[in-house]
Design a protein around this motif. Structure first.
Motif, short mmCIF file in Angstrom:
data_model
loop_
_atom_site.label_atom_id
_atom_site.label_comp_id
_atom_site.label_asym_id
_atom_site.label_seq_id
_atom_site.Cartn_x
_atom_site.Cartn_y
_atom_site.Cartn_z
N GLN A 23 0.96 -1.12 -0.01
CA GLN A 23 -0.06 0.07 0.04
C GLN A 23 0.92 1.15 -0.02
O GLN A 23 0.58 2.00 -0.75
CB GLN A 23 -1.04 0.07 1.08
N ASP A 26 2.90 2.01 -3.24
CA ASP A 26 1.76 2.52 -4.28
C ASP A 26 1.58 3.92 -4.04
O ASP A 26 1.63 4.76 -4.93
CB ASP A 26 0.64 1.78 -4.38
N TRP A 27 1.15 4.29 -2.54
CA TRP A 27 0.99 5.57 -2.35
C TRP A 27 1.93 6.71 -2.74
O TRP A 27 2.01 7.81 -2.88
CB TRP A 27 0.57 5.76 -1.01
N TYR A 57 -5.57 5.14 7.88
CA TYR A 57 -5.16 5.25 6.43
C TYR A 57 -6.32 5.51 5.48
O TYR A 57 -5.92 6.03 4.21
CB TYR A 57 -3.98 4.08 6.23
N GLN A 62 -3.70 8.85 2.16
CA GLN A 62 -3.06 9.38 0.81
C GLN A 62 -2.87 10.91 0.90
O GLN A 62 -1.95 11.53 0.21
CB GLN A 62 -4.09 9.38 -0.33
N ALA A 65 0.42 10.69 2.47
CA ALA A 65 1.47 10.43 1.49
C ALA A 65 1.94 11.42 0.47
O ALA A 65 3.23 11.42 0.12
CB ALA A 65 0.87 8.99 0.78
N GLN A 69 5.93 11.33 0.18
CA GLN A 69 6.65 10.80 -1.03
C GLN A 69 7.88 11.86 -1.47
O GLN A 69 8.78 11.19 -2.23
CB GLN A 69 5.80 10.82 -2.53
#
Length: 271
Positions: A23, A26-27, A57, A62, A65, A69
């Motif tokens: 997960q 991916d995020w 979450y 997201q 995230a 990132q």
């Protein structure tokens, strides 16, 4: 070895190491589309801090995230993380530090900066409290993100209660000087208003944040003390804030009758 074991794995985030890693991987892919180019440019400056939400979450992951990132390129340079969040279960004077030497998640252990914890515990505004940290989620939910984007780092986890942002800023300022130290402030925004009312409140809160006004209340942001502290230091140092994502639980996995707001920011050195 004194380890704080995860309290909300399997509830706020996936308890399976494999599924959690999939997960997050991916995020946490870096933004590549043209719409995010200006955000990527900000990340090329010296990233100094993040503001990120701390709900489950499914609701806010997201949004968090979107900030985390940008840490991937700092994986080798960030060696220390100061993580500040509000205590949801206990009220006390000042700030609470853990007695543990490591925090555990399904992804492994995070080593705490026990030397700094020991030093701070001698200061009047800090106390050691295993109980306060044991079930608190505001810090724990940030750990899998940090474990995914960084490599070898030590953690200084601080829970706030009855302490002024100005006093907290004075305490954090000397700890947050080196370029290898990242400050992460954990906070959601407004709680349990109807969808459109919450949008209005949260937009006004973001306007205060973006004008470096350290006047947020707990009704505007549950981690208002940490945000206000960060705004004081960021304005003093001439840092830049970049909003990355803003929504609420009505946009993700909740109903729109009573929502919780979420926002993420990058704070960077413009010099």
């Amino acid at each position: 070895m004194n380890i704080r074991h995860p309290a909300v794995a399997g509830r706020f985030y996936d308890g399976s190491p494999t599924q959690l890693k999939e997960q997050l991987d991916d995020w946490l892919l870096p933004p590549l589309n043209a719409e995010n180019k200006h955000i990527a440019d900000v990340a090329q400056t010296e990233l100094r801090a993040l503001i990120v939400p701390h709900a489950g979450y499914l609701f806010s992951g997201q949004v968090a995230a979107a900030a985390y990132q940008h840490l991937r390129e700092y994986a080798d340079t960030i060696k220390h993380v100061i993580l500040i969040g509000p205590s949801h279960r206990y009220f006390f004077q000042g700030c609470a530090l853990p007695t543990a030497s490591k925090f555990s998640t399904p992804l492994g252990n995070v080593t705490l900066n026990t030397q700094t914890i020991a030093t701070l515990s001698e200061i009047e505004d800090f106390e050691l409290s295993e109980q306060t940290h044991a079930l608190e989620h505001s810090l724990e939910v940030q750990l899998p993100f940090l474990q995914t984007v960084l490599r070898n780092f030590s953690l200084l986890p601080i829970l706030t209660s009855n302490v002024s942002p100005a006093k907290l800023a004075k305490l954090i300022d000397p700890l947050w000087r080196s370029n290898d130290t990242l400050l992460v402030v954990s906070s959601d925004l407004s709680h349990f208003h109807p969808y459109h009312k919450a949008q209005q409140i949260d937009r006004n809160t973001c306007d205060l944040i973006e004008h470096f006004e350290p006047t947020l209340t707990p009704e505007q942001a549950c981690g208002s003390t940490g945000i206000n502290m960060l705004l004081l230091l960021a304005k003093q140092r001439g840092y830049k804030l970049t909003r990355l994502a803003l929504n609420n639980s009505g946009d993700t996995a909740g109903n729109k009758e009573k929502v919780v707001g979420y926002v993420s920011y990058l704070i960077s050195n413009t010099e």
